[in-house]
Write an enzyme that holds these catalytic residues in place. Structure first.
Site, short mmCIF file in Angstrom:
data_model
loop_
_atom_site.label_atom_id
_atom_site.label_comp_id
_atom_site.label_asym_id
_atom_site.label_seq_id
_atom_site.Cartn_x
_atom_site.Cartn_y
_atom_site.Cartn_z
N HIS A 161 -4.11 -6.96 9.53
CA HIS A 161 -3.22 -6.07 10.58
C HIS A 161 -2.47 -7.05 11.67
O HIS A 161 -1.44 -6.70 12.11
CB HIS A 161 -4.07 -5.46 11.54
CG HIS A 161 -4.66 -4.11 10.83
ND1 HIS A 161 -6.02 -4.42 10.10
CD2 HIS A 161 -4.40 -2.89 10.75
CE1 HIS A 161 -6.47 -3.30 9.58
NE2 HIS A 161 -5.42 -2.24 9.80
N ASP A 205 -1.28 -1.27 1.38
CA ASP A 205 -1.60 -1.12 2.54
C ASP A 205 -0.73 -0.92 3.41
O ASP A 205 0.66 -0.67 3.10
CB ASP A 205 -2.64 -2.31 3.16
CG ASP A 205 -3.75 -2.07 3.99
OD1 ASP A 205 -3.43 -0.82 4.93
OD2 ASP A 205 -4.52 -2.69 4.16
#
Length: 336
Positions: free
Chosen positions: A185, A253
């Site tokens: 992330h 993702d």
């Protein structure tokens, strides 16, 4: 049925803004993903889901969520059960394999039933990554175990529980996130482990993919396999199709994550070119969606048909919800 556009979108809040409605009316997305920002209570959530299911040109649009349990549970209030992280079942497996398999199945069935009841179709779970003591804590207790066989067996139980509740699972994060030193992330990540070692460890849980129709890639570079991040890697996408005999849809993702370099248009193009079928976009920024949507491609019919057939053939089992709940309370898996 014609295939929709290969994109899962997201929205900014508890209700659709006029700007979001104006934009979404001209789109044909595969689905929407929900976050905590989209939830205050069940009544509000159902209203939002009903709007999402009718606002686009795709009247069969699918609703996704990350509802793993533990740290990753988007629907959190007294209306939803607080579920444990996956490692609870891995730890139990070491003492009692049969009980661990039974309770993991019942947990995912109960969790899936809660999702189904509000209109969610697909859950980004189970986490099929292995746990490594040196790996970043972003996976940690989200993994069932460091043992690939335990992860494989419990991932299979979780997937079955979801399916029997009417929810399709998305297995993640292929080909394995557990070894990563970084949280993708926040930054890029490189795994130096060679193919043979990965083959006998990280890959093992994903061997159940042959009978599944949804998988999510990691945003990680597996240097001994390809210099490109998995999302942009034709080699890794090809591996899914050939080694794992995967016939379903390959999902990225979140393309907003810092592990991917470049602007969203470039990221989307590289992902499709590598073999990804569906792009996941989680920022909920309608201005960004307006810019990148022209680069979105339709889902490939062959893989979409496999997915659709899988979804249409789900058989919801009529387990007793209250009995399962009481058993999980008794076994100290959930606490009410």
């Amino acid at each position: 049925m014609s295939a929709p556009d290969g994109i899962i979108l997201s929205v900014s809040g508890l209700d659709l803004t006029n700007k979001e409605i104006d934009f979404l009316q001209n789109t044909n997305p595969f689905g929407f993903i929900l976050f905590s920002r989209n939830f205050s209570n069940i009544k509000q959530l159902i209203k939002l889901i009903n709007k999402l299911k009718t606002v686009t040109q795709n009247k069969s649009v699918l609703i996704f969520i990350d509802q793993e349990g533990g740290r990753v549970q988007r629907l959190r209030n007294k209306e939803f059960i607080k579920f444990p992280p996956q490692n609870v079942f891995g730890n139990l497996f070491l003492k009692d394999e049969c009980l661990a398999k039974e309770l993991s199945y019942l947990t995912s069935f109960l969790l899936g039933t809660e999702l189904k009841n509000v209109g969610v179709d697909i859950n980004f779970s189970p986490v099929c990554d292995l746990s490594f003591s040196y790996g970043h804590s972003v996976i940690g207790d989200r993994s069932f175990s460091e043992d690939p066989i335990i992860v494989k067996k419990l991932s299979k139980q979780y997937s079955k529980g979801f399916r029997d509740s009417g929810i399709l699972p998305v297995l993640k994060h292929f080909p394995g996130h557990g070894r990563s030193f970084n949280d993708t992330h926040l930054s890029s990540s490189v795994i130096e482990t060679n193919y043979n070692v990965l083959s006998s460890t990280d890959f093992v849980p994903f061997s159940i993919l042959e009978k599944e129709s949804l998988v999510m890639l990691s945003h990680i570079i597996y240097k001994k396999i390809d210099e490109k991040v998995a999302t942009f890697s034709k080699t890794i996408n090809k591996m899914l199709r050939e080694r794992f005999n995967f016939k379903g849809l390959i999902l990225t993702d979140d393309i907003s994550m810092k592990a991917l370099a470049g602007n969203l248009n470039s990221i989307i193009k590289k992902s499709y070119d590598a073999g990804c079928d569906v792009i996941l976009y989680c920022n909920g920024n309608v201005n960004e969606m307006n810019v990148f949507y022209e680069n979105v491609r339709k889902v490939k019919k062959k893989y979409y048909d496999f997915f659709l057939n899988d979804m249409l053939n789900l058989t919801i089992l009529n387990h007793n919800y209250e009995e399962i709940k009481q058993k999980l309370i008794k076994e100290k898996i959930i606490h009410i």
